[in-house]
Design an enzyme around this catalytic site. Structure first.
Site, short mmCIF file in Angstrom:
data_model
loop_
_atom_site.label_atom_id
_atom_site.label_comp_id
_atom_site.label_asym_id
_atom_site.label_seq_id
_atom_site.Cartn_x
_atom_site.Cartn_y
_atom_site.Cartn_z
N TYR A 1 -2.41 -1.35 10.50
CA TYR A 1 -2.54 -1.34 9.32
C TYR A 1 -1.41 -0.46 8.64
CZ TYR A 1 -3.44 -1.67 4.48
OH TYR A 1 -3.86 -1.17 2.81
N SER B 1 1.06 -1.28 -0.15
CA SER B 1 0.12 0.02 -0.14
C SER B 1 0.95 1.29 0.24
CB SER B 1 -0.85 -0.03 0.97
OG SER B 1 -1.48 1.06 2.19
N1 LIG Z 1 -7.97 -0.20 -1.47
C1 LIG Z 1 -7.86 0.55 -1.15
O1 LIG Z 1 -7.68 1.46 -1.00
C2 LIG Z 1 -6.26 0.02 -1.11
C3 LIG Z 1 -4.69 0.74 -0.85
C4 LIG Z 1 -3.64 0.32 -0.73
C5 LIG Z 1 -3.95 -1.48 -0.23
N2 LIG Z 1 -4.92 -2.24 -0.50
C6 LIG Z 1 -4.95 -3.76 -0.08
O2 LIG Z 1 -5.59 -4.28 -1.11
C7 LIG Z 1 -5.70 -5.54 -1.12
C8 LIG Z 1 -7.46 -6.15 -0.84
O3 LIG Z 1 -7.94 -4.33 -0.21
P1 LIG Z 1 -9.66 -4.50 -0.87
O4 LIG Z 1 -9.29 -2.49 -0.78
O5 LIG Z 1 -10.00 -5.18 -2.38
O6 LIG Z 1 -10.73 -4.36 0.16
P2 LIG Z 1 -11.84 -5.57 0.16
O7 LIG Z 1 -12.83 -5.17 -0.74
O8 LIG Z 1 -12.10 -5.02 1.16
O9 LIG Z 1 -11.58 -7.42 0.04
C9 LIG Z 1 -10.91 -7.63 0.81
C10 LIG Z 1 -10.52 -9.15 0.22
O10 LIG Z 1 -10.04 -10.07 1.47
C11 LIG Z 1 -10.55 -11.46 1.95
N3 LIG Z 1 -10.20 -10.81 2.90
C12 LIG Z 1 -10.19 -10.44 4.16
N4 LIG Z 1 -9.26 -10.90 5.23
C13 LIG Z 1 -9.46 -12.36 5.03
C14 LIG Z 1 -8.79 -13.23 6.08
N5 LIG Z 1 -8.31 -13.59 6.63
N6 LIG Z 1 -8.41 -14.39 5.06
C15 LIG Z 1 -8.94 -14.60 3.84
N7 LIG Z 1 -9.36 -13.31 3.02
C16 LIG Z 1 -9.69 -12.52 3.11
C17 LIG Z 1 -11.97 -10.51 1.91
O11 LIG Z 1 -12.77 -11.18 2.01
P3 LIG Z 1 -13.71 -12.10 3.31
O12 LIG Z 1 -13.63 -11.65 4.02
O13 LIG Z 1 -14.92 -12.76 3.06
O14 LIG Z 1 -12.89 -12.98 4.27
C18 LIG Z 1 -12.11 -9.99 0.67
O15 LIG Z 1 -12.21 -10.99 -0.12
C19 LIG Z 1 -5.70 -5.90 1.33
O16 LIG Z 1 -4.57 -6.49 0.93
C20 LIG Z 1 -5.46 -4.05 0.95
O17 LIG Z 1 -4.87 -4.26 2.19
C21 LIG Z 1 -6.53 -1.70 -0.89
#
Ligand SMILES: NC(=O)c1ccc[n+]([C@@H]2O[C@H](COP(=O)([O-])OP(=O)(O)OC[C@H]3O[C@@H](n4cnc5c(N)ncnc54)[C@H](OP(=O)(O)O)[C@@H]3O)[C@@H](O)[C@H]2O)c1
Length: 257
Positions: free
Chosen positions: A152, A139
């Site tokens: 985080y 991130s």
């Molecule tokens: N969105 C942003 O602004 C942003 C920015 C920088 C980095 N990121 C990173 O990008 C990645 C994806 O984030 P996103 O924004 O797409 O979030 P999201 O829409 O909330 O999706 C998160 C995904 O991870 C799964 N998950 C969460 N905890 C888990 C666990 N313990 N075991 C297995 N699966 C798990 C969730 O499914 P379940 O809840 O059903 O398990 C969901 O499929 C993350 O690593 C996040 O830190 C996001």
């Protein structure tokens, strides 16, 4: 790397960036396997993307990772790419004494220990493939603290450091190690921040565009991929880290400190 005809495991593929990755990688002609904790969300993803393969698995549970390894490698022995994407981000007041000692580190267990354990479990298998890759999703907040989400930021900085060491240790192998330094994106992860003072939803990147940049980066063998504002954060974190921290410190005002 060639992004066709691979067999790719994506943790957390039921929403947001993981789901967009799955969609794009299927379009490119790969076999795609996703995980998540919630079976309902896995079934919904399968209904929308019938070619996808799903496994319920919690990346913060070592036993679940060992079981996932057995299940995935027996059904998909050609697996050659791992995308460590599953993640969680919470706002946490460090003054809050009701958060117990196991809950306080939850993001470390999911975002940092999860990928470390996944790599440890799948590495011997990936080494048997002619070409293989690991992509860790970090991130922009790996580059600069975000005080509203202190655990985080610690988890993502840790994952960035680990990814760099992993790349060095695997340099003489068939496995390429990539890092996607994702900027803020319009995904469910950010829903809880939408009403925070100083949080500007307009800066959030379209996840489809973010993943398009990530896929192009992978195809060009860019080992560190900085879509959108992540590139600006990279430069700012080097030339003006205090200014950047003063900006990220404003989000949420003083509501939780
Ligand atoms: N969105 C942003 O602004 C942003 C920015 C920088 C980095 N990121 C990173 O990008 C990645 C994806 O984030 P996103 O924004 O797409 O979030 P999201 O829409 O909330 O999706 C998160 C995904 O991870 C799964 N998950 C969460 N905890 C888990 C666990 N313990 N075991 C297995 N699966 C798990 C969730 O499914 P379940 O809840 O059903 O398990 C969901 O499929 C993350 O690593 C996040 O830190 C996001």
């Amino acid at each position: 790397m060639d992004l066709t005809n691979n067999t790719i495991l994506i943790t957390g593929g039921t929403s947001g960036l993981g789901y967009e990755f799955a969609t794009r990688l299927l379009d490119l002609g790969n076999t795609v396997i996703i995980t998540g904790r919630d079976q309902v969300k896995l079934d919904q993803a399968k209904a929308r993307l019938p070619k996808i393969h799903t496994f319920q698995s919690d990346v913060s549970d070592p036993k679940a990772i060992a079981l996932l390894y057995q299940q995935v490698t027996s059904r998909f022995p050609e697996l050659n790419m791992l995308i460590n994407n599953a993640g969680e981000m919470r706002k946490i007041s460090l003054h809050n004494t009701s958060i117990d000692l196991s809950d306080i580190t939850r993001e470390i267990e999911i975002n940092l220990m999860g990928p470390i354990r996944m790599v440890q479990q799948f590495l011997p298998h990936l080494k048997t493939k002619k070409t293989a890759a690991i992509l860790n999703v970090t991130s922009g907040l790996a580059l600069i603290p975000f005080p509203l989400s202190p655990i985080y930021g610690a988890s993502k900085s840790g994952l960035r450091s680990y990814t760099q060491s992993l790349r060095v240790q695997l340099k003489n192998t068939n496995i390429k190690v990539f890092e996607l330094v994702a900027p803020g994106a319009k995904t469910p992860l950010n829903d809880k921040f939408a009403t925070e003072k100083g949080f500007d939803e307009k800066i959030l990147m379209d996840p489809v565009k973010l993943i398009e940049t990530a896929v192009n980066g992978l195809m060009k063998d860019k080992l560190e991929i900085y879509p959108g504002l992540a590139r600006v954060m990279k430069i700012m974190s080097r030339i003006a880290p205090k200014l950047l921290l003063s900006q990220t410190s404003k989000v949420g005002g003083t509501s939780i400190y």
